[in-house]
Design an enzyme around this catalytic site. Structure first.
Site, PDB file in Angstrom:
ATOM      1  N   GLU A  50       0.842  -1.195   0.000  1.00  0.00           N
ATOM      2  CA  GLU A  50       0.000   0.000   0.000  1.00  0.00           C
ATOM      3  C   GLU A  50       0.880   1.247   0.000  1.00  0.00           C
ATOM      4  O   GLU A  50       1.811   1.353   0.816  1.00  0.00           O
ATOM      5  CB  GLU A  50      -0.890  -0.015   1.242  1.00  0.00           C
ATOM      6  CG  GLU A  50      -2.180   0.745   1.009  1.00  0.00           C
ATOM      7  CD  GLU A  50      -3.003   0.888   2.285  1.00  0.00           C
ATOM      8  OE1 GLU A  50      -3.727   1.873   2.392  1.00  0.00           O
ATOM      9  OE2 GLU A  50      -2.875   0.009   3.156  1.00  0.00           O
ATOM     10  N   ASP A  84       8.273   4.995  -8.414  1.00  0.00           N
ATOM     11  CA  ASP A  84       6.957   5.588  -8.238  1.00  0.00           C
ATOM     12  C   ASP A  84       6.888   6.760  -9.202  1.00  0.00           C
ATOM     13  O   ASP A  84       7.822   7.562  -9.287  1.00  0.00           O
ATOM     14  CB  ASP A  84       6.737   6.042  -6.790  1.00  0.00           C
ATOM     15  CG  ASP A  84       5.251   6.107  -6.463  1.00  0.00           C
ATOM     16  OD1 ASP A  84       4.497   5.227  -6.909  1.00  0.00           O
ATOM     17  OD2 ASP A  84       4.829   7.051  -5.769  1.00  0.00           O
TER      18      ASP A  84
HETATM   19  P1  IMP Z   1       2.785   4.264  -9.899  1.00  0.00           P
HETATM   20  O1  IMP Z   1       2.293   4.717  -8.567  1.00  0.00           O
HETATM   21  O2  IMP Z   1       4.224   4.537 -10.119  1.00  0.00           O
HETATM   22  O3  IMP Z   1       2.397   2.848 -10.179  1.00  0.00           O
HETATM   23  O4  IMP Z   1       2.063   5.105 -11.013  1.00  0.00           O
HETATM   24  C1  IMP Z   1       0.868   5.754 -10.755  1.00  0.00           C
HETATM   25  C2  IMP Z   1       0.030   5.911 -11.989  1.00  0.00           C
HETATM   26  O5  IMP Z   1       0.702   6.797 -12.866  1.00  0.00           O
HETATM   27  C3  IMP Z   1      -0.210   4.635 -12.794  1.00  0.00           C
HETATM   28  O6  IMP Z   1      -1.348   3.961 -12.333  1.00  0.00           O
HETATM   29  C4  IMP Z   1      -0.446   5.192 -14.170  1.00  0.00           C
HETATM   30  O7  IMP Z   1      -1.766   5.612 -14.314  1.00  0.00           O
HETATM   31  C5  IMP Z   1       0.454   6.415 -14.187  1.00  0.00           C
HETATM   32  N1  IMP Z   1       1.720   6.143 -14.856  1.00  0.00           N
HETATM   33  C6  IMP Z   1       2.869   5.699 -14.306  1.00  0.00           C
HETATM   34  N2  IMP Z   1       3.822   5.596 -15.246  1.00  0.00           N
HETATM   35  C7  IMP Z   1       3.246   5.979 -16.400  1.00  0.00           C
HETATM   36  C8  IMP Z   1       3.721   6.082 -17.733  1.00  0.00           C
HETATM   37  O8  IMP Z   1       4.879   5.774 -18.077  1.00  0.00           O
HETATM   38  N3  IMP Z   1       2.828   6.509 -18.649  1.00  0.00           N
HETATM   39  C9  IMP Z   1       1.543   6.840 -18.332  1.00  0.00           C
HETATM   40  N4  IMP Z   1       1.055   6.763 -17.117  1.00  0.00           N
HETATM   41  C10 IMP Z   1       1.901   6.330 -16.147  1.00  0.00           C
END
Ligand code: IMP
Length: 225
Positions: A50, A84
């Protein structure tokens, strides 16, 4: 004098997101035969961490530390590699940012889909003149590298480091393209003149926020091993 050995280092990708594994693996594999890459599934770990921190740095390190503690001792040299990522929109004072995955409200309190988030962001941007935004990735590395010293001496190096990469762009007013994931269909990359969703995997991997941060992380790993 003690020195770190040039023994293999196992890099564990501390993410359960298959889209991220798909992008990260080719970036990290082949950088150096001393580094081998395992996904969480390949390391036999099934865990949903989480994201309770309020910054990308905090969440990335939380994930890296959690996986490191779970697997510490399983490999002589091991680095948990967590990223992240957030989409930071200037007109929304940096939102959705660290909350990019959970941006759109959903009725049952569950996780919104990529499509829900894109639709919500386009809605929030209606009427805004400044559509500039950036993707920012923070990579956290937490690990231990075993080394050899004299005959009775063992040196170890512990690693705890965050590294970032960012890409500037603007938000489109409707989706454009179908590759990639997340907000890719509405993020127009300034340097390329097209959305991430109009790029092949290789093309995105050459210029993306995640690729830039990963290249810096690789340079860091080379500098310490
Ligand atoms: P996380 O917390 O790093 O998993 O990313 C959070 C959110 O950002 C993900 O659920 C995606 O919606 C978005 N995200 C992360 N990386 C990318 C990317 O390379 N392209 C587009 N959206 C991204």
């Amino acid at each position: 004098m003690t020195s770190l050995s040039k023994a293999p280092v196992t890099i564990i990708l501390a993410t359960a997101n298959p889209d991220k594994v798909r992008e990260l693996r080719p970036l990290l594999e082949g950088i150096d035969p001393r580094f081998s890459v395992l996904s969480l599934a390949e390391a036999g770990v099934q865990i949903d961490i989480e994201e309770t921190e309020t910054t990308l740095e905090g969440n990335a390190m939380l994930k890296a530390k959690t996986i490191f503690s779970l697997l510490n001792g399983r490999f002589p040299s091991m680095i948990a590699f967590a990223d992240d990522t957030g989409l930071e929109v200037r007109a929304l004072e940096g939102a959705p940012g660290v909350y990019s995955a959970r941006y759109a409200p959903v009725a049952d309190g569950g996780e919104p889909t990529y499509k829900d988030n894109v639709t919500h962001l386009l809605h929030e941007m209606e009427g805004k003149r400044d559509r500039s935004a950036r993707f920012r990735t923070v990579i956290a590395l937490k690990g231990i590298i075993a080394g050899k010293g004299g005959p009775d001496e063992v040196a170890q190096k512990t690693i705890e480091q965050t590294i970032e990469g960012a890409v500037e762009g603007t938000l489109t007013t409707e989706t454009d393209g179908s590759s990639g994931f997340g907000y890719d269909p509405i993020f127009m990359v300034a340097a390329a003149g097209k959305t991430f969703a109009r790029m092949s995997g290789d093309e995105k991997n050459r210029i993306s926020h995640r690729a830039l941060a990963t290249k810096k992380a690789i340079a860091f790993l080379h500098s310490i091993h």
